[in-house]
Write an enzyme that holds these catalytic residues in place. Structure first.
Site, PDB file in Angstrom:
ATOM      1  N   SER A 166       0.824  -1.190   0.000  1.00  0.00           N
ATOM      2  CA  SER A 166       0.000   0.000   0.000  1.00  0.00           C
ATOM      3  C   SER A 166       0.873   1.260   0.000  1.00  0.00           C
ATOM      4  O   SER A 166       1.674   1.457  -0.913  1.00  0.00           O
ATOM      5  CB  SER A 166      -0.962  -0.052   1.187  1.00  0.00           C
ATOM      6  OG  SER A 166      -2.065   0.788   0.983  1.00  0.00           O
TER       7      SER A 166
ATOM      8  N   ASP B  89      -8.889  -5.412  -5.958  1.00  0.00           N
ATOM      9  CA  ASP B  89      -8.539  -4.368  -4.992  1.00  0.00           C
ATOM     10  C   ASP B  89      -9.280  -3.089  -5.365  1.00  0.00           C
ATOM     11  O   ASP B  89      -8.972  -2.456  -6.386  1.00  0.00           O
ATOM     12  CB  ASP B  89      -7.022  -4.138  -5.007  1.00  0.00           C
ATOM     13  CG  ASP B  89      -6.545  -3.256  -3.858  1.00  0.00           C
ATOM     14  OD1 ASP B  89      -7.369  -2.523  -3.283  1.00  0.00           O
ATOM     15  OD2 ASP B  89      -5.341  -3.299  -3.548  1.00  0.00           O
TER      16      ASP B  89
ATOM     17  N   HIS C 290      -7.342  -6.002  -1.198  1.00  0.00           N
ATOM     18  CA  HIS C 290      -6.136  -5.326  -0.706  1.00  0.00           C
ATOM     19  C   HIS C 290      -5.442  -6.236   0.310  1.00  0.00           C
ATOM     20  O   HIS C 290      -5.468  -5.979   1.519  1.00  0.00           O
ATOM     21  CB  HIS C 290      -6.564  -3.998  -0.075  1.00  0.00           C
ATOM     22  CG  HIS C 290      -5.487  -2.968   0.029  1.00  0.00           C
ATOM     23  ND1 HIS C 290      -4.826  -2.453  -1.057  1.00  0.00           N
ATOM     24  CD2 HIS C 290      -4.966  -2.321   1.114  1.00  0.00           C
ATOM     25  CE1 HIS C 290      -3.956  -1.545  -0.656  1.00  0.00           C
ATOM     26  NE2 HIS C 290      -4.010  -1.462   0.660  1.00  0.00           N
TER      27      HIS C 290
END
Length: 677
Positions: free
Chosen positions: A210, A316, A347
């Site tokens: 991320s 995602d 995610h």
């Protein structure tokens, strides 16, 4: 489906006796020094991988503050970022230098890392105890150092968080420079006692999920010396595309909201000017500004010298696959050495999807790029793609050979708003009309793809005679006439047919966390290296949305400045759809659905327009493996089903139209977008 590990302990512990040190010295001589490449040059057979020969318990644990050369908080002093390092003590004592695995993050104090939200911990003297994740437990015994960097403005670092901007990127780059002997480090946040990284080879691999993976991308795009490889997991490649989709605002706050969440309390008090700049530089209009230009790493892909092992969940909806797709394509144009893992999850870190194989792959990747092992990892298949929950396949290159952009076109069918999808263009004047309904989303549209509904236009193939694979990014060109001065548009690709998929809309975004633990490397009471196991969380669905794109029609001419639309005037805009790798099985149908606001993902326009879609001026460019012949065979039943040229086949348009029964079984409703990547 392979069974998950339950209560299995894959763990290394080291005796404290002197006999261990003697054995260690011998092993170090054989396995670590000289490097594998040098061993081969001396005629000795190099080891196949680095081995756990160093003590984790006795490792050096230290904190260093690296001077970034910036003064982001304007206090008259250059900012220093805190770096917590763990490295093999025996290697340092024997004068053996080690490479570094580095994760630069804003989350070590505020939010934690990994599936269990681990945070850094320290003893009473401020010495690091817990290093989040497994990198230290697994790799330090194998001859690596691990450096966890608090980005500027977070945890124990100076400066201000600027969400992917100059301060974020250069603070992480400064640590790479310090590890290579090109920047200054200190023993404390304010002191003058210099600390050098003389124990480091200067070879660095950055990794992270991320925001962390985003910083790895960004630092790679500076071309900094010494950065040998990056492993971006679910990473952003352009911050504009995190907050907007071609002018359409996505749900969540702007970058100032994210900065406020991750900054330390001290930084919030001293960084108000930076916060204001983030707010003013990122207006919710969707216009491209200098702030976004600074945070676009794709444009600098030509500077990347590191290899890239990219990982992304194809479902995602936080950091969407547009980020992976445009970064991958840019790296491909530059000839960057690269590999990819694509899962069906959201995610999610690959450690929680395919733990044993992921650690093995990462180990071999770092061994090759940081320690110089000729283990062949760079010659192995480029792509690992999850085909069904827990079932993976590989491709020598990605997208696979034979994949080419194939233009498919919508045409009207006998049912209003439900047309066909093939290779021939619709006749002039053909149109489909729908009205934006901000209460509906892609799941609502897909569930009624075969029915006439007022909020969308759908275009379907017949049931496929053969599997049809799409690998890469798609584009959809729309010619639309709005009835009001503003309009948002969505285009989605849908696999209409039953399947068992990862439940990406669930709380775990495709995984379920269990109570058992597995251990990866060595550990201490403060940092065990043991993590809860997971298993696939699955859902039975009647349709799967597998690629998406959104846009504000007012930005049809470009992102620099949106415009108020003229009702009744046609506009043409091309929507970029997220990268994917999906097989539509034989018997299923492929659908293209065009609609307005995608509820929960895109903020609605200021008006609720009625939209007339000009079918002759609309087309989709799909990355079909096998190109238009494969599309024709799948939709016509075989190579003899139509004329031989790309303009001659109808792709099913001349067959009797059969929409099939309504799709009534559920799909998955997208989770609400958060403000935290």
């Amino acid at each position: 489906m392979p069974k998950p590990f339950r209560n299995t302990r894959i763990q290394f512990r080291f005796p404290r006796a002197a006999s261990f040190l003697a054995a260690l010295a011998a092993l170090v001589t054989v396995l670590i020094a000289p490097p594998a490449a040098a061993l081969a040059g001396n005629g000795a057979k190099p080891p196949d991988e680095s081995r756990p020969v160093y003590s984790y318990e006795q490792a050096v644990r230290e904190s260093v503050w690296v001077d970034t050369g910036l003064d982001g908080d304007g206090d008259g002093r250059t900012d220093r970022v805190a770096v917590d390092v763990i490295r093999p003590r025996e290697a340092a004592e024997q004068g053996i230098r080690v490479p570094v695995i580095m994760d630069a993050s804003p989350y070590y104090a505020c939010c934690g890392r990994g599936n269990e939200s681990q945070k850094k911990t320290y003893d009473a003297q401020g010495r690091p105890l817990q290093f989040p994740l497994y990198y230290d437990n697994y790799f330090v015994p194998r001859g690596y150092a691990v450096a966890l960097v608090d980005l500027t403005g977070t945890s124990r670092s100076d400066g201000c968080t600027d969400v992917g901007g100059r301060s974020d990127v250069l603070s992480a780059k400064a640590v790479v420079d310090w590890l290579g002997g090109r920047a200054r480090g200190y023993a404390s946040a304010r002191g003058r006692t210099a600390v050098r990284a003389g124990w480091s080879t200067g070879a660095v691999g950055m990794i992270g999920k991320s925001y962390d993976g985003t910083i790895a991308n960004a630092v790679a795009a500076t071309g900094v010396p010494g950065l040998r490889t990056v492993v971006p997991i679910s990473a952003i490649s352009s911050w504009y595309d995190y907050y907007f989709a071609q002018g359409a605002a996505l749900f969540g706050s702007g970058p100032d909201g994210l900065a406020d969440r991750v900054e330390s309390a001290a930084a919030r008090g001293r960084c108000q000017a930076v916060q204001r700049a983030l707010r003013e530089g990122a207006p919710r209009s969707g216009d491209w500004t200098p702030l976004w230009e600074e945070r676009d790493y794709v444009k600098d892909a030509g500077r990347v010298r590191a290899s890239v092992l990219a990982v992304h969940g194809m479902q995602d909806l936080n950091v969407r696959t547009q980020h992976f797709g445009q970064w991958w394509d840019a790296l491909a144009r530059e000839g960057v050495e690269r590999k990819v893992w694509l899962s069906q999850a959201g995610h999610v870190d690959p450690f929680d999807l395919r733990r044993e194989e992921w650690v093995r792959t990462l180990h071999r990747w770092f061994d090759h790029y940081l320690l110089g092992y000729d283990n062949g990892v760079e010659r192995e298949p480029m792509a690992d793609v999850e085909r069904a929950p827990g079932q993976w396949a590989t491709d020598a290159v990605w997208p696979p050979r034979g994949t080419s952009a194939t233009t498919v076109r919508p045409a009207a069918g006998p049912v209003p708003g439900v047309g066909t999808l093939g290779l021939l263009p619709a006749p002039a004047g053909a149109a489909s009309v729908f009205t934006d309904d901000p209460a509906l989303d892609e799941s609502d549209w897909a569930a009624h793809a075969t029915e006439s509904t007022p909020a969308k236009a759908s275009f379907l193939t017949g049931p496929l005679a053969r599997d049809l694979r799409l690998s890469g990014s798609s584009r959809v060109r729309l010619t639309v006439t709005p009835s009001t001065g503003s309009a948002h548009l969505t285009a989605v690709l849908v696999d209409l047919g039953p399947a068992v998929i990862r439940n990406y809309a669930g709380a775990g975004e495709g995984i379920r966390t269990l109570s058992g633990r597995t251990c990866w490397g060595a550990g201490t009471s403060a940092d065990t290296g043991c993590f809860r196991v997971t298993e696939p969380d699955t859902a039975q669905v009647a349709h799967t949305v597998f690629s998406r794109g959104w846009a504000d029609l007012g930005h049809h001419a470009g992102l620099e400045e949106g415009e108020v639309l003229t009702p009744g005037r046609p506009y043409t805009i091309t929507l970029a759809l997220g990268a994917t790798d999906h097989v539509v099985p034989a018997g299923h149908r492929l659908a293209l659905i065009v609609a307005g606001t995608d509820a929960g993902l895109v903020q609605p326009a200021s008006t609720r327009p009625r939209l007339t879609l000009d079918l002759a001026g609309t087309a989709a460019e799909l990355p079909v493996t096998g190109g238009w012949p494969a599309f024709l065979r799948a939709t016509r039943g075989g190579p003899g089903g139509g004329p031989s040229g790309p303009g001659g086949g109808s792709g099913g348009l001349r067959q009797p139209y059969d929409a099939g029964p309504p799709v009534t079984a559920p799909g998955l409703r997208p989770p609400a977008v958060t403000a935290l990547p």
